[in-house]
Design an enzyme around this catalytic site. Structure first.
Site, mmCIF file in Angstrom:
data_model
loop_
_atom_site.group_PDB
_atom_site.id
_atom_site.type_symbol
_atom_site.label_atom_id
_atom_site.label_comp_id
_atom_site.label_asym_id
_atom_site.label_seq_id
_atom_site.Cartn_x
_atom_site.Cartn_y
_atom_site.Cartn_z
ATOM 1 N N ASP A 161 -2.533 -0.628 10.735
ATOM 2 C CA ASP A 161 -2.775 -1.407 9.149
ATOM 3 C C ASP A 161 -3.748 -1.937 8.843
ATOM 4 O OD1 ASP A 161 -1.737 2.008 8.645
ATOM 5 O OD2 ASP A 161 0.317 1.164 8.197
ATOM 6 N N LYS A 207 1.377 -1.344 -0.006
ATOM 7 C CA LYS A 207 0.108 0.007 -0.051
ATOM 8 C C LYS A 207 0.646 1.281 -0.514
ATOM 9 C CE LYS A 207 0.915 1.303 4.710
ATOM 10 N NZ LYS A 207 1.825 1.991 4.768
#
Length: 291
Positions: free
Chosen positions: A141, A10
Site C-alpha cells: 500500500d 485511506k
C-alpha cells in the site's frame, strides 16, 4: 529545518480478490481514497547521517518500524545509488492517532510520508516514481500514498490507475482490536475467485469487500460493529480490518450517528479526498522554499 507532515488514512472503497499467485501473493482489485484525517510526522534535519525515531512505538520493535525502515531505505539509496554526499540525517517523531491493524493504512502512510518528507528535507530530488518503487519493499500500500492520488489498484496492489470517486463523508469506526493482514489472507475460506472487471463496471456495481466475511466470522467485535452501523447507512470493512466505515452525504449526518455510538465503539468523522493531504502540504512547502 523542522516541519510537521500529514500522514493520512485511506479507505478501500471496494476490495475484491481475483486469484492467488504461485508465490502466495493475492491478486486483487481495489479502490483507494484518502481521508483528510491521520497521523502527523515531525522531522528535523540533522547535520550528520544519524536517523533517530524520538517517539516510542508500543509493541513495535525498532528494526521493524516502517518509519525508520523507510528513512534508512532512502538514505541508502541516496548514498549508494545516487552517490549523494550531503548530510542525510533526521530526528523524527510521530503523533499517532490511527489505530494499528485497522485497515486504514497507518503504517504504510507513515512510511510514505517519511520517504516524501525526507526527500524534501535532504534536497535529494528523487522522483515519486522511484520513491514508489522503494516503497514497494516496505508494503503493497505504500506506493499509492507516495503517488498521492486516489487510485484503482490491481495486481498485488502495485498497478495503479488514477481515479476520482465522489468525495463524500465517512464515519470510520473501530472496536479497539487489531487484525493482522496474514490472519485474513491465510484463511482457507477466504473468497479468492472474484471475477476481474473493468473499473467502469466496478463503479456501477454495489461496493463490497471480499475480506469482510472472514473478518466478521473470526472477530466478534467486527460483526457487532458492522451490524450496528448498517442500521444507519451503507457500511463495510476497509482493507483486512478491523475498521469499518459508513457513507454519508454530509458531515452533519455522520456526526448524528457517531453521537449514538455505544461506549465500545471508537470513531471519527472525515471526508474522502482524492488528492492526498501529504501532497497538498508538499506543494505548499515547495512554493515557500522556492520563493
Amino acid at each position: 529545518m523542522t516541519l510537521t507532515w500529514p500522514s493520512p488514512a485511506k479507505l478501500n472503497l471496494f476490495l475484491y480478490i481475483t486469484g492467488q499467485r504461485p508465490d502466495g501473493y493475492h491478486e486483487l482489485q481495489t479502490l483507494f481514497q484518502f481521508l483528510d484525517y491521520g497521523d502527523e510526522i515531525t522531522i528535523t534535519t540533522r547535520q550528520d547521517n544519524q536517523l533517530n525515531l524520538l517517539t516510542e512505538m508500543t509493541g513495535v520493535e525498532p528494526e521493524k518500524n516502517l518509519i525508520l525502515r523507510a528513512a534508512k531505505l532512502l538514505q541508502n539509496y541516496c548514498r549508494h545509488t545516487l552517490r549523494y554526499e550531503g548530510n542525510l540525517g533526521a530526528d523524527i517523531s510521530i503523533q499517532k492517532i490511527l489505530p494499528m491493524g485497522g485497515g486504514i493504512g497507518g503504517g504504510s502512510s507513515n512510511a510514505a510520508t517519511t520517504l516524501v518528507a525526507l526527500n524534501e528535507h535532504w534536497g535529494t530530488q528523487v522522483s515519486d516514481d522511484v520513491l514508489a518503487e522503494l516503497g514497494k519493499v516496505l508494503g503493497a500500500d505504500v506506493p499509492v500514498f507516495v503517488r498521492g492520488h486516489a487510485a484503482f489498484a490491481e495486481g498485488i496492489g502495485e498497478i495503479l490507475t488514477p481515479a476520482s470517486p465522489k468525495e463524500i463523508w465517512y464515519l470510520v469506526a473501530h472496536s479497539g482490536i487489531e487484525i493482522s493482514t496474514p490472519t485474513i489472507f491465510t484463511d482457507p475460506q477466504l473468497n479468492r475467485n472474484s471475477p476481474k472487471r473493468s473499473l467502469a463496471a466496478l463503479l456501477l456495481a454495489p461496493y463490497a469487500n471480499d475480506c469482510e466475511t472472514i473478518a466478521r466470522k473470526r472477530f466478534r467485535e467486527v460483526e457487532q460493529l458492522v451490524s450496528w452501523l448498517l442500521q444507519y447507512a451503507p457500511s463495510r470493512l476497509t482493507g483486512t480490518g478491523a475498521c469499518v466505515f459508513s457513507e454519508f452525504e454530509t458531515q452533519a449526518d455522520a456526526l448524528k450517528v457517531l453521537n449514538k455510538a455505544p461506549s465500545w465503539v471508537q470513531g471519527f468523522i472525515a471526508q474522502g479526498v482524492n488528492e492526498s493531504p501529504l501532497h497538498k502540504f508538499r506543494a505548499g512547502i515547495t512554493r515557500v522554499l522556492h520563493q
